[in-house]
Design an enzyme around this catalytic site. Structure first.
Site, PDB file in Angstrom:
ATOM      1  N   PHE A  58       0.804  -1.227   0.000  1.00 27.30           N
ATOM      2  CA  PHE A  58       0.000   0.000   0.000  1.00 27.30           C
ATOM      3  C   PHE A  58       0.833   1.271   0.000  1.00 27.30           C
ATOM      4  CE2 PHE A  58       0.861  -0.067   4.508  1.00 27.30           C
ATOM      5  CZ  PHE A  58       0.667   1.217   4.977  1.00 27.30           C
ATOM      6  N   LYS A  59       2.098   1.168   0.385  1.00 28.25           N
ATOM      7  CA  LYS A  59       2.946   2.362   0.420  1.00 28.25           C
ATOM      8  C   LYS A  59       3.102   2.980  -0.976  1.00 28.25           C
ATOM      9  CE  LYS A  59       3.584   1.471   4.771  1.00 28.25           C
ATOM     10  NZ  LYS A  59       4.814   1.211   5.477  1.00 28.25           N
TER      11      LYS A  59
END
Length: 493
Positions: free
Chosen positions: A109-110
């Protein structure tokens, strides 16, 4: 839209200045002085592409950026570097919805925020006539490091230094970092855990003599952690996008409240959901999902934040954190934006290892529900969901799934599990959950994941085993400063 520090609310700076600095010089984190409110109808917003949603939401916060600048940053960040044109698809899995945030180039998700942060920083430097070289200093619990380096690779005017806990990340996470290309990327394995590395990074940011040395070299520190407001704000976008998808598909009615269950370590991802709620997104509860490192779960149960406890290495390593930096931002709002009180809490945490919230402050945390999943429950959930639904989850998502079920009785409306990583990122945990004998090599483990999930090999995985190891540096916590100075002088140890 101006920004202030959680530890000195007399400060007023612009968004671009906050993004460039990363952390405030007083040790605090930058927060918006006020929150924008939704200024468009859901009938319009529900049909937005992810890029259109990002332009709208970021435009509300980055008011010193021109609309053209924001559009350029968004277009550069979100495109062919994602393997799904929706960027953050919503998938129904049993009685939950999963918001999949792992379709970027590092399959975590980063990527959602770190794909755009370098472009925002570049624009911010130009807007502020800043010619200093930015030294991006980042501690990672596994995913931020790779995503940040991928975003900043060979960006002119930057160096990025990533510290990660040796032995505290998955084999795939480590391989992604130590094979990272880019003449401006540096990766250092630290003897200690994530908290050790993160605490030392904070000390380096607040080291006045070190800042002066950097200035003499024409450099300045900045951060790619969610401590940087420029990392946090893009994460708000996918919460709006998730709501819009449900609305567009007729799964909810306009104004109907939903819930998000977020696997939580440093508290940035769930804080972005809280920011979305403060803007007017119809959210009922935010379930803060912890693994066996239950410091946040205990806080929500008792009002005491206590980091003085055994640090546990788990199969969800990105959540193996005892000092959740972004909780300081939530605390700022919970105490009525009293920055002196925040500073007292943070000083107590630093000196004594704990602090206790009054009943009045705890009442301000009512948007949150704390839950946790044990290692055993997490492994069981991976296997159960795969058997029943044919859907394979990474261990962090599985923690959230368990916690979502535990919190279900107290939730009103649909519950969205925030799915933070691809199962390809944690093959050892998947194999253990499915009770399969662990092959000897990562390549064999990943091939098994491919067979079971049916998910095509992400490009990053295909390239991973052909890439040579480029980073072999190791350091103690005490040596981190020396390494930073050596890197600034372009000398790799």
């Amino acid at each position: 839209m101006l920004y202030t520090s959680t530890r000195d609310n007399r400060i007023r700076i612009t968004a671009s200045q906050a993004i460039l600095q990363g952390l405030s010089e007083d040790g605090g984190l930058y927060v918006p002085v006020d929150f924008p409110r939704i200024n468009r109808t859901w009938q319009e917003v529900k049909n937005y592409t992810y890029q259109e949603m990002a332009e709208w939401v970021l435009g509300l916060f980055l008011t010193d950026f021109s609309a053209e600048s924001i559009k350029a940053c968004v277009q550069a960040a979100y495109g062919e570097n994602f393997d799904d044109e929706r960027m953050a698809p919503l998938v129904q899995v049993g009685d939950h919805y999963h918001l999949e945030l792992f379709h970027g180039q590092t399959i975590a998700f980063k990527d959602m925020a770190l794909s755009i942060l370098p472009h925002l920083m570049k624009k911010a430097a130009k807007m502020n006539h800043n010619t200093n070289e930015s030294v991006i200093l980042t501690a990672t619990s596994g995913d931020t490091g790779k995503a940040a380096m991928a975003g900043f690779k060979d960006v002119i005017g930057t160096k990025i230094i990533v510290f990660y806990p040796k032995g505290g990340v998955s084999s795939i996470q480590e391989r992604q970092m130590i094979t990272q290309e880019g003449e401006n990327t540096y990766v250092i394995a630290v003897e200690g855990n994530f908290d050790d590395a993160q605490n030392q990074v904070k000390k380096l940011f607040n080291d006045v003599s070190l800042r002066e040395k950097l200035a003499q070299e024409g450099c300045q520190f900045s951060s790619a952690n969610s401590m940087n407001i420029g990392r946090l704000l893009p994460q708000i976008v996918y919460y709006f996008y998730a709501y819009a998808q449900l609305l567009k598909e007729g799964q909810i009615k306009e104004g109907e409240k939903i819930n998000f269950t977020v696997p939580t370590g440093n508290f940035g991802n769930i804080l972005a959901a809280y920011y979305a709620k403060k803007m007017g997104l119809p959210v009922d509860k935010l379930v803060c999902a912890s693994n066996d490192n239950t410091v946040l779960y205990d806080l929500f149960q008792t009002g005491t934040y206590d980091r003085c406890r055994p640090f546990k290495l788990t199969i969800s390593p990105s959540m193996d954190i005892l000092i959740s930096s972004n909780f300081e931002r939530l605390l700022y709002y919970a105490v009525g934006e009293n920055s002196e009180e925040v500073k007292e809490y943070m000083d107590a945490l630093n000196l004594k290892g704990s602090y206790h919230l009054s009943d009045e402050v705890r009442k301000q945390l009512s948007d949150f529900v704390g839950e946790y999943a044990s290692e055993e429950e997490t492994l069981k959930e991976i296997g159960t969901v795969y058997t029943k639904e044919g859907y394979l989850m990474d261990p962090h998502t599985a923690v959230a799934s368990v916690c979502g079920h535990k919190a279900k009785k107290g939730l009103k409306g649909k519950n969205i599990i925030v799915s933070t990583a691809s199962p390809y990122k944690f093959p050892e945990a998947i194999l253990k959950a499915l009770a399969v004998e662990n092959p000897e090599t990562d390549r064999e483990r990943l091939e098994f994941i491919h067979q079971k999930s049916g998910i095509a090999f992400p490009p990053t995985i295909t390239a991973l085993f052909q890439a040579p190891v480029r980073h072999r540096m190791e350091a103690t916590v005490e040596e981190m400063k020396d390494y930073v100075l050596a890197i600034i002088h372009q000398k790799k140890k």
